[in-house]
Design an enzyme around this catalytic site. Structure first.
Site, PDB file in Angstrom:
ATOM      1  CE  LYS A 289       6.011 -15.094  -5.228  1.00  0.00           C
ATOM      2  NZ  LYS A 289       6.859 -13.964  -5.413  1.00  0.00           N
TER       3      LYS A 289
ATOM      4  CB  ALA B 299       2.958  -7.392  -1.090  1.00  0.00           C
ATOM      5  N   GLY B 300       4.696  -8.831  -3.824  1.00  0.00           N
ATOM      6  CA  GLY B 300       5.766  -9.803  -4.098  1.00  0.00           C
ATOM      7  C   GLY B 300       5.601 -11.096  -3.325  1.00  0.00           C
ATOM      8  CG  LEU B 301       4.419 -11.256   0.291  1.00  0.00           C
ATOM      9  CD1 LEU B 301       3.660 -10.792   1.534  1.00  0.00           C
ATOM     10  CD2 LEU B 301       5.676 -12.026   0.715  1.00  0.00           C
TER      11      LEU B 301
ATOM     12  CB  SER C   1      -1.415 -18.230  -3.233  1.00  0.00           C
ATOM     13  OG  SER C   1      -1.887 -19.090  -2.236  1.00  0.00           O
TER      14      SER C   1
ATOM     15  N   PRO D  44      -0.594  -9.253   2.094  1.00  0.00           N
ATOM     16  CG  PRO D  44       1.093  -8.015   3.133  1.00  0.00           C
ATOM     17  CD  PRO D  44       0.551  -9.416   3.005  1.00  0.00           C
ATOM     18  CB  VAL D  45      -3.034  -6.567  -2.461  1.00  0.00           C
ATOM     19  CG1 VAL D  45      -3.340  -6.535  -3.954  1.00  0.00           C
ATOM     20  CG2 VAL D  45      -4.110  -7.362  -1.727  1.00  0.00           C
TER      21      VAL D  45
ATOM     22  CG  ASP E  35       4.940 -16.227  -9.174  1.00  0.00           C
ATOM     23  OD1 ASP E  35       5.933 -16.757  -9.714  1.00  0.00           O
ATOM     24  OD2 ASP E  35       4.979 -15.111  -8.623  1.00  0.00           O
TER      25      ASP E  35
ATOM     26  N   GLY F 221      -2.346 -13.409  -5.158  1.00  0.00           N
ATOM     27  CA  GLY F 221      -3.328 -13.670  -6.217  1.00  0.00           C
ATOM     28  C   GLY F 221      -3.078 -15.020  -6.884  1.00  0.00           C
TER      29      GLY F 221
HETATM   30  P1  ATP Z   1       2.513 -10.420  -8.989  1.00  0.00           P
HETATM   31  O1  ATP Z   1       3.989 -10.595  -8.926  1.00  0.00           O
HETATM   32  O2  ATP Z   1       1.799 -11.463  -9.801  1.00  0.00           O
HETATM   33  O3  ATP Z   1       2.055  -8.999  -9.248  1.00  0.00           O
HETATM   34  P2  ATP Z   1       2.124 -10.043  -6.195  1.00  0.00           P
HETATM   35  O4  ATP Z   1       2.330 -11.040  -5.140  1.00  0.00           O
HETATM   36  O5  ATP Z   1       3.115  -8.921  -6.253  1.00  0.00           O
HETATM   37  O6  ATP Z   1       2.062 -10.812  -7.532  1.00  0.00           O
HETATM   38  P3  ATP Z   1      -0.757 -10.014  -5.896  1.00  0.00           P
HETATM   39  O7  ATP Z   1      -1.163  -9.755  -4.487  1.00  0.00           O
HETATM   40  O8  ATP Z   1      -0.871 -11.384  -6.394  1.00  0.00           O
HETATM   41  O9  ATP Z   1       0.704  -9.416  -6.095  1.00  0.00           O
HETATM   42  O10 ATP Z   1      -1.616  -8.998  -6.797  1.00  0.00           O
HETATM   43  C1  ATP Z   1      -1.209  -8.518  -8.024  1.00  0.00           C
HETATM   44  C2  ATP Z   1      -2.376  -7.847  -8.762  1.00  0.00           C
HETATM   45  O11 ATP Z   1      -3.369  -8.813  -9.054  1.00  0.00           O
HETATM   46  C3  ATP Z   1      -3.081  -6.749  -7.993  1.00  0.00           C
HETATM   47  O12 ATP Z   1      -3.105  -5.614  -8.819  1.00  0.00           O
HETATM   48  C4  ATP Z   1      -4.506  -7.220  -7.766  1.00  0.00           C
HETATM   49  O13 ATP Z   1      -5.447  -6.217  -8.000  1.00  0.00           O
HETATM   50  C5  ATP Z   1      -4.682  -8.329  -8.792  1.00  0.00           C
HETATM   51  N1  ATP Z   1      -5.426  -9.511  -8.262  1.00  0.00           N
HETATM   52  C6  ATP Z   1      -6.228 -10.297  -8.994  1.00  0.00           C
HETATM   53  N2  ATP Z   1      -6.715 -11.302  -8.245  1.00  0.00           N
HETATM   54  C7  ATP Z   1      -6.218 -11.167  -7.018  1.00  0.00           C
HETATM   55  C8  ATP Z   1      -6.372 -11.895  -5.798  1.00  0.00           C
HETATM   56  N3  ATP Z   1      -7.148 -12.985  -5.723  1.00  0.00           N
HETATM   57  N4  ATP Z   1      -5.668 -11.491  -4.737  1.00  0.00           N
HETATM   58  C9  ATP Z   1      -4.871 -10.396  -4.812  1.00  0.00           C
HETATM   59  N5  ATP Z   1      -4.720  -9.651  -5.922  1.00  0.00           N
HETATM   60  C10 ATP Z   1      -5.378 -10.025  -7.027  1.00  0.00           C
END
Ligand code: ATP
Length: 300
Positions: free
Chosen positions: A11, A98-100, A105, A95-96, A137, A103
């Site tokens: 997202k 990353a604001g997308l 999803s 990307p992890v 989210d 996790g």
């Molecule tokens: P948020 O705003 O919730 O931090 P995001 O989109 O910025 O979301 P995500 O990729 O969802 O970031 O990951 C946030 C954190 O969650 C990371 O530190 C990661 O280690 C942890 N995490 C737990 N489960 C997952 C998953 N299935 N996929 C990615 N990251 C995960």
């Protein structure tokens, strides 16, 4: 059924207003959430016993109970009193940190998939209630595909999805933790006007060229202070023809909105020269594009 494989979309936030910090420590927000067609793949497979095993092709993602998919499966096991075993395989492309919302999803898709794999008969409202227990989210990925999120982001109001919009995502390969960004936010310096009210009708009418004037993210300036490259990416997207560019959620991914798919594609070629991860995507307009019919039917 022994196994089910489901796409897990990313997202972006098309606007993000941050209000006061609440007593529970979370900030009150108002945001427009939009699904885009960049996907992880989640495979759920029955195994012997009652354990949950997580495996992921990206070693920065935890494979234990800290993974949101583990928590989603455990929540179902406890809540519905199921004692079946499960292997969850995550094929990561989003990307992890990353604001997308990757996790979140993955967790939502695990709830949807288990409803089918374990024949639980849970309806959409119930699945959304369970999703709220996993993170702010998470409900959006069951609700789809464009919505206003209020509260911590979990109180959703649907918006019509309109036409597909080309979106370029650029991640500078820097992880920004959500809690760091909120801690470093100066609420006195945030946008005074609530532009969500101005953005919504423009999006619903498909007036993409005009949205650049109103699009905003209150978290962006503190993120840019930490990582000035975010501003460089914004400028670059703009110079390559984006009608607007903005950081998504708590960053560090920046998205550029385009009115023409070929211009977006050309911009991607030019952006790939830098050491950034670049994705050419489009907005998702219907949940049927992503989730299998059997998944959608089983929650009706
Ligand atoms: P948020 O705003 O919730 O931090 P995001 O989109 O910025 O979301 P995500 O990729 O969802 O970031 O990951 C946030 C954190 O969650 C990371 O530190 C990661 O280690 C942890 N995490 C737990 N489960 C997952 C998953 N299935 N996929 C990615 N990251 C995960």
């Amino acid at each position: 059924m022994r196994e089910i494989k489901i796409k897990s979309p990313a997202k972006i936030n098309l606007g993000l207003k941050v209000y006061r910090k609440r007593e529970d420590g979370f900030h009150e927000v108002e945001t427009i959430l939009q699904m885009v067609d960049l996907y992880d793949t989640i495979t759920l497979r029955r195994i012997e016993g009652d354990i949950i095993v997580v495996s992921c092709n990206n070693n920065s993602v935890p494979e234990d109970e800290n993974n949101l998919v583990y928590r989603a499966a455990e929540l179902i096991q406890r809540h519905i009193k199921v004692d079946k075993g499960l292997l969850i395989k995550i094929d990561k492309h989003i990307p992890v940190s990353a604001g997308l919302g990757g996790g979140s999803s993955n967790a939502a898709v695990t709830l949807l998939g288990l409803n089918r794999l374990w024949d639980l008969g849970l309806k959409k409202d119930k699945l959304i209630d369970l999703a709220k227990l996993l993170g702010s989210d998470v409900p959006f990925f069951i609700f789809g595909t464009r919505a206003i999120g209020r509260g911590r982001g979990e109180e959703l109001q649907p918006l019509s999805s309109g036409e597909r919009i080309p979106i370029v995502l650029v991640n500078p390969n820097l992880s920004l933790s959500t809690s760091w960004v909120y801690k470093n936010l100066n609420l006195r310096l945030t946008n005074k006007e609530n532009s969500i009210n101005l953005l919504t009708p423009l999006l619903e009418r498909g007036e993409i060229k005009k949205i650049g004037r109103y699009i905003f993210n209150d978290l962006e300036s503190s993120a840019i202070k930490r990582f000035p490259v975010i501003k460089d990416i914004k400028d670059k997207l703009w110079s390559l023809g984006a009608v607007c560019s903005m950081m998504s959620g708590s960053g560090s991914t920046v998205f550029g909105i385009f009115t023409d798919y070929n211009i977006a594609k050309e911009a991607c070629h030019k952006l790939r020269i830098e050491e950034w991860s670049v994705f050419l995507t489009e907005t998702i307009v219907d949940l049927q594009e992503i989730y299998p019919g059997e998944i959608l039917r089983s929650m009706q």
